[in-house]
Scaffold this motif. Sequence first.
Motif, PDB file in Angstrom:
ATOM      1  N   GLU A   1      -7.089  -3.796  -9.137  1.00 12.80           N
ATOM      2  CA  GLU A   1      -8.423  -3.187  -9.256  1.00 12.80           C
ATOM      3  C   GLU A   1      -8.345  -1.662  -9.311  1.00 12.80           C
ATOM      4  O   GLU A   1      -8.983  -1.024 -10.143  1.00 12.80           O
ATOM      5  CB  GLU A   1      -9.300  -3.631  -8.082  1.00 12.80           C
ATOM      6  CG  GLU A   1      -9.658  -5.118  -8.125  1.00 12.80           C
ATOM      7  CD  GLU A   1     -10.381  -5.569  -6.867  1.00 12.80           C
ATOM      8  OE1 GLU A   1     -10.818  -4.689  -6.087  1.00 12.80           O
ATOM      9  OE2 GLU A   1     -10.506  -6.785  -6.659  1.00 12.80           O
ATOM     10  N   GLU A   2      -7.555  -1.077  -8.409  1.00 13.59           N
ATOM     11  CA  GLU A   2      -7.507   0.384  -8.299  1.00 13.59           C
ATOM     12  C   GLU A   2      -6.702   1.040  -9.418  1.00 13.59           C
ATOM     13  O   GLU A   2      -6.979   2.175  -9.806  1.00 13.59           O
ATOM     14  CB  GLU A   2      -6.912   0.795  -6.942  1.00 13.59           C
ATOM     15  CG  GLU A   2      -7.732   0.332  -5.740  1.00 13.59           C
ATOM     16  CD  GLU A   2      -9.069   1.045  -5.652  1.00 13.59           C
ATOM     17  OE1 GLU A   2      -9.258   2.052  -6.355  1.00 13.59           O
ATOM     18  OE2 GLU A   2      -9.926   0.578  -4.888  1.00 13.59           O
TER      19      GLU A   2
ATOM     20  N   GLU B   1      -7.615   5.888   2.064  1.00 16.65           N
ATOM     21  CA  GLU B   1      -7.809   5.184   0.800  1.00 16.65           C
ATOM     22  C   GLU B   1      -7.415   6.054  -0.385  1.00 16.65           C
ATOM     23  O   GLU B   1      -6.900   5.559  -1.388  1.00 16.65           O
ATOM     24  CB  GLU B   1      -9.262   4.708   0.665  1.00 16.65           C
ATOM     25  CG  GLU B   1      -9.626   3.578   1.613  1.00 16.65           C
ATOM     26  CD  GLU B   1      -8.636   2.416   1.523  1.00 16.65           C
ATOM     27  OE1 GLU B   1      -8.350   1.954   0.393  1.00 16.65           O
ATOM     28  OE2 GLU B   1      -8.137   1.980   2.574  1.00 16.65           O
TER      29      GLU B   1
ATOM     30  N   TYR C   1      -3.333  -8.848   0.500  1.00 15.68           N
ATOM     31  CA  TYR C   1      -4.280  -8.534  -0.567  1.00 15.68           C
ATOM     32  C   TYR C   1      -3.865  -7.327  -1.408  1.00 15.68           C
ATOM     33  O   TYR C   1      -4.594  -6.922  -2.309  1.00 15.68           O
ATOM     34  CB  TYR C   1      -5.667  -8.263   0.037  1.00 15.68           C
ATOM     35  CG  TYR C   1      -6.258  -9.466   0.735  1.00 15.68           C
ATOM     36  CD1 TYR C   1      -6.798 -10.520   0.000  1.00 15.68           C
ATOM     37  CD2 TYR C   1      -6.256  -9.558   2.125  1.00 15.68           C
ATOM     38  CE1 TYR C   1      -7.330 -11.639   0.641  1.00 15.68           C
ATOM     39  CE2 TYR C   1      -6.784 -10.664   2.772  1.00 15.68           C
ATOM     40  CZ  TYR C   1      -7.316 -11.699   2.028  1.00 15.68           C
ATOM     41  OH  TYR C   1      -7.848 -12.804   2.657  1.00 15.68           O
TER      42      TYR C   1
ATOM     43  N   ARG D   1       0.807  -1.216   0.000  1.00 15.75           N
ATOM     44  CA  ARG D   1       0.000   0.000   0.000  1.00 15.75           C
ATOM     45  C   ARG D   1       0.844   1.272   0.000  1.00 15.75           C
ATOM     46  O   ARG D   1       0.377   2.338  -0.403  1.00 15.75           O
ATOM     47  CB  ARG D   1      -0.925  -0.003   1.231  1.00 15.75           C
ATOM     48  CG  ARG D   1      -2.090  -0.986   1.095  1.00 15.75           C
ATOM     49  CD  ARG D   1      -2.748  -1.242   2.431  1.00 15.75           C
ATOM     50  NE  ARG D   1      -3.383  -0.042   2.986  1.00 15.75           N
ATOM     51  CZ  ARG D   1      -4.638   0.318   2.738  1.00 15.75           C
ATOM     52  NH1 ARG D   1      -5.388  -0.401   1.901  1.00 15.75           N
ATOM     53  NH2 ARG D   1      -5.152   1.384   3.311  1.00 15.75           N
TER      54      ARG D   1
ATOM     55  N   ASP E   1      -5.741  -5.594  -4.763  1.00 18.40           N
ATOM     56  CA  ASP E   1      -6.211  -4.207  -4.611  1.00 18.40           C
ATOM     57  C   ASP E   1      -5.581  -3.314  -5.671  1.00 18.40           C
ATOM     58  O   ASP E   1      -6.252  -2.470  -6.268  1.00 18.40           O
ATOM     59  CB  ASP E   1      -5.867  -3.678  -3.217  1.00 18.40           C
ATOM     60  CG  ASP E   1      -6.681  -4.342  -2.120  1.00 18.40           C
ATOM     61  OD1 ASP E   1      -7.702  -4.983  -2.455  1.00 18.40           O
ATOM     62  OD2 ASP E   1      -6.290  -4.233  -0.947  1.00 18.40           O
TER      63      ASP E   1
END
Length: 370
Positions: free
Chosen positions: A233-234, A189, A226, A147, A230
């Motif tokens: 998708e993003e 996010e 994950y 992330r 993620d």
Amino acid sequence: MQQASQLMVDKRTLKQIIRELKRWKAPATVLLTLYIPPGRPISDVVSLLRTEYSITDNIKLKRTRDAVQRALAAAMDRLTRIQKVPPNGLAVFCGEDMETKDFICFVFSPPEPVPVFFYRTDKWFHTEFLEEMIEQEETYGLVIIERDQATIGLLKGTRIQVLEELEGYVPGKHHKGGQSQRRFDRQIEQFVKGFYREVAEAMNKHFLPLIEKGVLRAIILGGPGYAKQDFLEEARDFLDYRVRQKIASKTVDVAYQGEAGLRELVIKAADIIEQNKYAELAKAVEEFKLHLAKDDGLAVYGDKMVKTALEMGALKYIIVDEERPDADTLAEEAKKYGTKVYFLSGDLPEAEWIRKTFKGLVGVLHFRIM
């Protein structure tokens, strides 16, 4: 006169030549680079170099003038011994170290056609056209994504290269609860999405040129938990469609970032990479280490022991340092006996250990011979 077959080099030899050429630097523009494409008459090129030689009389500094003239004279001498430009053309590199007076002059035909006519004297040798030929090796894109961290790299043959390491800012958890908590979570996010976009754009920058050249086989995506899914998708809207198409459907769990993480990714993705050379070499080294530790007589090392086992047809495979002067001879000999050959890459963690401890030559036997 030199024949075309005598001038040809393969890709492994080309790597060694490039590595040597990159070591040479000069304080003045005295290192000569010349690329001659197929079909160009040798006489035309020699005539050009003679003209350049006469112009060098105008160079004021004697030391620089002498060095340039020495390079030009050596190039002309070598070219006049060649009757015809080979089918893949010629590459010429001549020059001296102005401090030590050491001198080199390489003239050879590369494994792929020379694309352009190029002549220059500079402070370094121009190897970029040759490096493009090396890039034609089996190449995979490597990406480790979290992330707030990412590593982008390449696997070319047995070599792993870190292209870029990225870090993003993602705030820690907020503990106030209620609407404030939900607002803070949305902000987090947004930070993550912003970082994913940055990674996607970096992937486009690094991988699109390789896709356009037709050398990138696939992109392997790894990371913890994950984050991998993620990211897919993003970042979908930010990845060029050609880059998206190259991403392997299977992702890999990887615990680390940086070069260590890329090595872990390659080894764990062996089934995706399909018999990739780096993964095969890494497994071969691990097997050698295992037999060495067990002292079961199946690990062999040293020139005498390896060559004896080879002549007996007892060797399963050998691992040989690609920089050994006899590497090509050993490889050819091994093939005669059906023995697999792995060329040792400097990117492997154990490479230096094998070079220093075993002089860059080890093997594993099918069966004990002593």
